[in-house]
Design a protein around this motif. Structure first.
Motif, PDB file in Angstrom:
ATOM      1  N   ALA A 225     -44.026   9.351   5.926  1.00 41.24           N
ATOM      2  CA  ALA A 225     -44.407   8.076   5.332  1.00 41.24           C
ATOM      3  C   ALA A 225     -45.273   8.283   4.095  1.00 41.24           C
ATOM      4  CB  ALA A 225     -45.156   7.224   6.367  1.00 41.24           C
ATOM      5  N   THR A 226     -46.022   9.381   4.071  1.00 46.16           N
ATOM      6  CA  THR A 226     -46.864   9.693   2.917  1.00 46.16           C
ATOM      7  C   THR A 226     -46.040  10.059   1.695  1.00 46.16           C
ATOM      8  OG1 THR A 226     -48.647  10.490   4.355  1.00 46.16           O
ATOM      9  CG2 THR A 226     -48.686  11.207   2.047  1.00 46.16           C
ATOM     10  N   HIS A 227     -45.038  10.915   1.870  1.00 51.42           N
ATOM     11  CA  HIS A 227     -44.348  11.419   0.674  1.00 51.42           C
ATOM     12  C   HIS A 227     -43.053  10.695   0.338  1.00 51.42           C
ATOM     13  CE1 HIS A 227     -42.695  14.527   3.715  1.00 51.42           C
ATOM     14  NE2 HIS A 227     -41.644  13.804   3.376  1.00 51.42           N
ATOM     15  N   ALA A 228     -42.542   9.840   1.233  1.00 57.13           N
ATOM     16  CA  ALA A 228     -41.245   9.205   0.977  1.00 57.13           C
ATOM     17  C   ALA A 228     -41.256   8.342  -0.283  1.00 57.13           C
ATOM     18  CB  ALA A 228     -40.829   8.365   2.181  1.00 57.13           C
ATOM     19  N   GLY A 229     -42.244   7.469  -0.396  1.00 59.27           N
ATOM     20  CA  GLY A 229     -42.322   6.588  -1.555  1.00 59.27           C
ATOM     21  C   GLY A 229     -42.505   7.332  -2.862  1.00 59.27           C
ATOM     22  N   PRO A 230     -43.486   8.242  -2.945  1.00 58.00           N
ATOM     23  CA  PRO A 230     -43.652   9.005  -4.188  1.00 58.00           C
ATOM     24  C   PRO A 230     -42.419   9.824  -4.558  1.00 58.00           C
ATOM     25  CG  PRO A 230     -45.657   9.116  -2.902  1.00 58.00           C
ATOM     26  CD  PRO A 230     -44.649   8.387  -2.045  1.00 58.00           C
ATOM     27  N   ILE A 231     -41.731  10.419  -3.586  1.00 59.08           N
ATOM     28  CA  ILE A 231     -40.540  11.199  -3.912  1.00 59.08           C
ATOM     29  C   ILE A 231     -39.475  10.300  -4.534  1.00 59.08           C
ATOM     30  CG2 ILE A 231     -38.584  12.462  -2.928  1.00 59.08           C
ATOM     31  CD1 ILE A 231     -40.495  13.627  -0.861  1.00 59.08           C
ATOM     32  N   PHE A 232     -39.222   9.161  -3.908  1.00 56.38           N
ATOM     33  CA  PHE A 232     -38.104   8.318  -4.319  1.00 56.38           C
ATOM     34  C   PHE A 232     -38.386   7.537  -5.605  1.00 56.38           C
ATOM     35  CE2 PHE A 232     -35.363   4.528  -4.104  1.00 56.38           C
ATOM     36  CZ  PHE A 232     -34.122   5.139  -3.959  1.00 56.38           C
ATOM     37  N   HIS A 233     -39.619   7.093  -5.795  1.00 53.42           N
ATOM     38  CA  HIS A 233     -39.900   6.162  -6.893  1.00 53.42           C
ATOM     39  C   HIS A 233     -40.583   6.783  -8.108  1.00 53.42           C
ATOM     40  CE1 HIS A 233     -38.588   2.380  -5.086  1.00 53.42           C
ATOM     41  NE2 HIS A 233     -39.081   2.810  -3.942  1.00 53.42           N
ATOM     42  N   PHE A 293     -51.176  10.263  -8.275  1.00 52.92           N
ATOM     43  CA  PHE A 293     -50.187   9.668  -9.173  1.00 52.92           C
ATOM     44  C   PHE A 293     -50.684   8.363  -9.798  1.00 52.92           C
ATOM     45  CE2 PHE A 293     -46.912  12.335  -7.020  1.00 52.92           C
ATOM     46  CZ  PHE A 293     -46.289  12.830  -8.153  1.00 52.92           C
ATOM     47  N   VAL A 294     -51.627   7.708  -9.153  1.00 52.00           N
ATOM     48  CA  VAL A 294     -52.168   6.458  -9.698  1.00 52.00           C
ATOM     49  C   VAL A 294     -52.771   6.675 -11.079  1.00 52.00           C
ATOM     50  CG1 VAL A 294     -53.920   4.663  -9.346  1.00 52.00           C
ATOM     51  CG2 VAL A 294     -52.585   5.508  -7.406  1.00 52.00           C
ATOM     52  N   PHE A 295     -53.312   7.869 -11.328  1.00 50.18           N
ATOM     53  CA  PHE A 295     -54.084   8.119 -12.536  1.00 50.18           C
ATOM     54  C   PHE A 295     -53.265   8.746 -13.667  1.00 50.18           C
ATOM     55  CE2 PHE A 295     -56.858   8.612  -8.791  1.00 50.18           C
ATOM     56  CZ  PHE A 295     -57.709   7.541  -9.011  1.00 50.18           C
ATOM     57  N   VAL A 296     -51.955   8.909 -13.495  1.00 51.44           N
ATOM     58  CA  VAL A 296     -51.175   9.603 -14.519  1.00 51.44           C
ATOM     59  C   VAL A 296     -50.238   8.641 -15.233  1.00 51.44           C
ATOM     60  CG1 VAL A 296     -51.277  11.732 -13.176  1.00 51.44           C
ATOM     61  CG2 VAL A 296     -49.273  10.269 -12.980  1.00 51.44           C
ATOM     62  N   ASN A 297     -50.001   8.907 -16.518  1.00 52.10           N
ATOM     63  CA  ASN A 297     -49.006   8.151 -17.292  1.00 52.10           C
ATOM     64  C   ASN A 297     -48.391   8.975 -18.422  1.00 52.10           C
ATOM     65  OD1 ASN A 297     -51.040   8.179 -19.281  1.00 52.10           O
ATOM     66  ND2 ASN A 297     -51.771   6.147 -18.676  1.00 52.10           N
ATOM     67  N   ARG A 298     -48.806  10.235 -18.549  1.00 48.31           N
ATOM     68  CA  ARG A 298     -48.240  11.140 -19.552  1.00 48.31           C
ATOM     69  C   ARG A 298     -47.443  12.230 -18.855  1.00 48.31           C
ATOM     70  NH1 ARG A 298     -53.032  13.399 -23.030  1.00 48.31           N
ATOM     71  NH2 ARG A 298     -53.699  13.932 -20.901  1.00 48.31           N
ATOM     72  N   LEU A 299     -46.478  12.791 -19.556  1.00 50.25           N
ATOM     73  CA  LEU A 299     -45.574  13.753 -18.945  1.00 50.25           C
ATOM     74  C   LEU A 299     -46.330  14.965 -18.407  1.00 50.25           C
ATOM     75  CD1 LEU A 299     -42.691  14.595 -18.269  1.00 50.25           C
ATOM     76  CD2 LEU A 299     -42.514  15.593 -20.565  1.00 50.25           C
ATOM     77  N   GLU A 300     -47.270  15.499 -19.200  1.00 48.89           N
ATOM     78  CA  GLU A 300     -47.994  16.683 -18.737  1.00 48.89           C
ATOM     79  C   GLU A 300     -48.826  16.395 -17.496  1.00 48.89           C
ATOM     80  OE1 GLU A 300     -50.106  15.230 -22.569  1.00 48.89           O
ATOM     81  OE2 GLU A 300     -48.073  15.313 -21.710  1.00 48.89           O
ATOM     82  N   SER A 366     -48.795   1.159  -8.371  1.00 52.36           N
ATOM     83  CA  SER A 366     -50.121   1.658  -8.001  1.00 52.36           C
ATOM     84  C   SER A 366     -50.392   1.539  -6.505  1.00 52.36           C
ATOM     85  CB  SER A 366     -51.199   0.898  -8.779  1.00 52.36           C
ATOM     86  OG  SER A 366     -51.130   1.183 -10.156  1.00 52.36           O
ATOM     87  N   TRP A 367     -50.040   0.391  -5.928  1.00 51.93           N
ATOM     88  CA  TRP A 367     -50.319   0.198  -4.499  1.00 51.93           C
ATOM     89  C   TRP A 367     -49.481   1.117  -3.622  1.00 51.93           C
ATOM     90  CZ3 TRP A 367     -54.607  -1.655  -2.855  1.00 51.93           C
ATOM     91  CH2 TRP A 367     -55.290  -2.611  -3.607  1.00 51.93           C
ATOM     92  N   LEU A 368     -48.339   1.534  -4.111  1.00 47.65           N
ATOM     93  CA  LEU A 368     -47.533   2.494  -3.359  1.00 47.65           C
ATOM     94  C   LEU A 368     -48.287   3.805  -3.197  1.00 47.65           C
ATOM     95  CD1 LEU A 368     -44.878   3.654  -2.144  1.00 47.65           C
ATOM     96  CD2 LEU A 368     -44.186   4.183  -4.494  1.00 47.65           C
ATOM     97  N   TYR A 369     -48.866   4.306  -4.272  1.00 43.55           N
ATOM     98  CA  TYR A 369     -49.553   5.594  -4.216  1.00 43.55           C
ATOM     99  C   TYR A 369     -50.881   5.495  -3.467  1.00 43.55           C
ATOM    100  CZ  TYR A 369     -46.008   6.908  -7.593  1.00 43.55           C
ATOM    101  OH  TYR A 369     -44.806   7.159  -8.202  1.00 43.55           O
ATOM    102  N   ILE A 370     -51.552   4.374  -3.580  1.00 42.49           N
ATOM    103  CA  ILE A 370     -52.784   4.184  -2.820  1.00 42.49           C
ATOM    104  C   ILE A 370     -52.473   4.164  -1.319  1.00 42.49           C
ATOM    105  CG2 ILE A 370     -54.642   2.551  -2.304  1.00 42.49           C
ATOM    106  CD1 ILE A 370     -54.514   1.720  -5.287  1.00 42.49           C
ATOM    107  N   GLY A 371     -51.423   3.439  -0.943  1.00 42.65           N
ATOM    108  CA  GLY A 371     -51.030   3.397   0.460  1.00 42.65           C
ATOM    109  C   GLY A 371     -50.599   4.758   0.970  1.00 42.65           C
ATOM    110  N   SER A 372     -49.880   5.529   0.149  1.00 42.76           N
ATOM    111  CA  SER A 372     -49.454   6.860   0.547  1.00 42.76           C
ATOM    112  C   SER A 372     -50.651   7.771   0.801  1.00 42.76           C
ATOM    113  CB  SER A 372     -48.558   7.472  -0.530  1.00 42.76           C
ATOM    114  OG  SER A 372     -47.349   6.759  -0.647  1.00 42.76           O
ATOM    115  N   PHE A 373     -51.671   7.655  -0.037  1.00 42.02           N
ATOM    116  CA  PHE A 373     -52.885   8.448   0.161  1.00 42.02           C
ATOM    117  C   PHE A 373     -53.545   8.119   1.508  1.00 42.02           C
ATOM    118  CE2 PHE A 373     -57.586   8.426  -0.353  1.00 42.02           C
ATOM    119  CZ  PHE A 373     -57.789   9.801  -0.366  1.00 42.02           C
ATOM    120  N   ALA A 374     -53.644   6.840   1.830  1.00 42.27           N
ATOM    121  CA  ALA A 374     -54.280   6.436   3.087  1.00 42.27           C
ATOM    122  C   ALA A 374     -53.485   6.941   4.296  1.00 42.27           C
ATOM    123  CB  ALA A 374     -54.416   4.914   3.136  1.00 42.27           C
TER     124      ALA A 374
END
Length: 398
Positions: A225-233, A293-300, A366-374
């Protein structure tokens, strides 16, 4: 026992996990082209992946039981036929329901037939190297983002999504059906000598209600449940940040590369320090990576976070197979690991649909990554409850 062919089995398993998981997860690459070409909602297309994970989990339990009873070859052969069929039918779908049935049901049904059976097989072929063996089979999953996903992205530059999906479905048949024919029956374990002092195998009915299984299944669920959302989206998130398509797909590929290293490194560390300790450490890093991931927006920045996140979520996955064998032994490992994977698939199912709903509702992730962290922190807490394995490595038959 022909130990050399055991390593051939590892190679076959890695190929199968790469192609099967890569073809399934390539929907992340197809998500935007499908919605743009058809007008279907992002939530609706993502729901195919949600159903895929649900069906995969339930079917994985059945595939594991069939593997324990009839052997690995017929299981992976049937899965290869079904996987290609599901992808071909999905490429011809003209309505969301048809796509849901093809990609969600048929592809999902087939997806659980490869990793668990092949992991079970290689632990029997290579009992003295089982941690690294299951890690290398699982490493195919890490290679998938560097092969199938870039292939899908390249096909989309010259073909529409239907033609690209059709090509991948045909490729699945070309690669996996012949590979399945090279799978040999697992060797019979010698029951004499040291094996005679091993604990009596646990009955399946007792295993599935035991404390070790409950902790294993719940940890597996929260981990997925933690990594599914970040992997897919994350590809869609990167596109929303203005990153070009090929570069966005390369973020997913980097996760896979890092996961390949994580599987090998954490597998070796698990042999040395114990699977439980290494699992807990890996789950903590995974949670931190998901939240970052909440804090990133550049490719690097995407690359930096993806490398850490991929290393962690890729590295912890083989450890569940090691723990399943240490707690329950070889005879029922496929059934037990399949049952745990069934529970974990519920966690995997949350990511695509919930992430799609979050984007459609809030216009961002943003809420996806916050929820994944929790949820990731919850996985760490659950993993502390693992008891001491009933089958220590020295007690397992060689």
């Amino acid at each position: 026992m022909n130990v050399r062919y055991g390593w051939v089995m590892v190679g076959i398993g890695a190929l199968m996990s790469c192609v099967a998981v890569g073809a399934m997860m390539a929907l992340a690459v197809f998500l935007q082209p499908i919605t743009q070409a058809t007008g279907w909602s992002r939530t609706g297309v993502s729901s195919a992946m949600t159903l895929n994970f649900l069906i995969m989990g339930a079917a994985g339990f059945g595939w594991g039981a069939l593997n324990d009873r009839y052997g690995t070859r017929p299981v992976v052969l049937a899965g290869a036929v079904l996987l290609g069929l599901g992808l071909v039918l999905a490429s011809r779908a003209t309505t969301p329901l048809q796509f849901l049935l093809a990609y969600g049901v048929i592809v999902g049904l087939s997806a659980g037939s490869f990793v668990v059976p092949m992991m079970t097989a290689v632990t029997a072929w290579l009992p003295n190297n089982r941690s690294i063996a299951v890690s290398l089979v699982s490493a195919g999953i890490g290679v998938a983002p560097m092969t199938i996903s870039p292939l899908a992205a390249w096909l989309l530059t010259t073909h529409d999504w239907r033609s690209a999906e059709l090509i991948i479905g045909l490729l699945v048949w070309v690669l996996l059906i012949p590979a399945a024919l090279f799978v040999r029956p697992t060797p019979v374990v010698d029951q004499g000598g040291p094996a005679s002092v091993a604990p009596k195998p646990v009955r399946i009915s007792d295993a599935l209600v035991s404390a070790p299984f409950i902790v294993l299944a719940l940890t597996f669920f929260a981990c997925c449940a933690t990594h599914a959302g970040p992997i897919f989206h994350t590809i869609s998130y990167a596109l929303a940040c203005g990153i070009p398509t090929v570069a966005a797909v390369s973020i997913y590929s980097l996760e896979g590369l890092a996961g390949l290293g994580g599987r090998v490194v954490l597998g070796i560390l698990g042999d040395r320090y114990g699977a439980k300790r290494v699992l807990i450490a890996g789950l903590m890093v995974q949670a931190l990576g998901a939240g970052s991931f909440v804090f990133v927006n550049r490719l690097e920045d995407f690359y930096a976070v993806a490398a850490v996140f991929g290393f962690a979520y890729g590295g912890v996955m083989p450890l569940y197979a090691v723990l399943a064998r240490d707690y329950f032994g070889q005879q029922i490992m496929g059934t037990v690991l399949g049952a745990a994977a069934m529970v974990s698939s519920l966690g995997m199912a949350l990511g695509p649909s919930v992430g799609g709903w979050i984007y459609d509702t809030f216009g961002g992730y943003s809420w996806l990554y916050i929820g994944s962290f929790a949820i990731g922190l919850g996985a760490v807490a659950i993993a502390f409850a693992f008891p001491v394995p009933r089958l220590r490595p020295a007690a397992l038959p060689a």
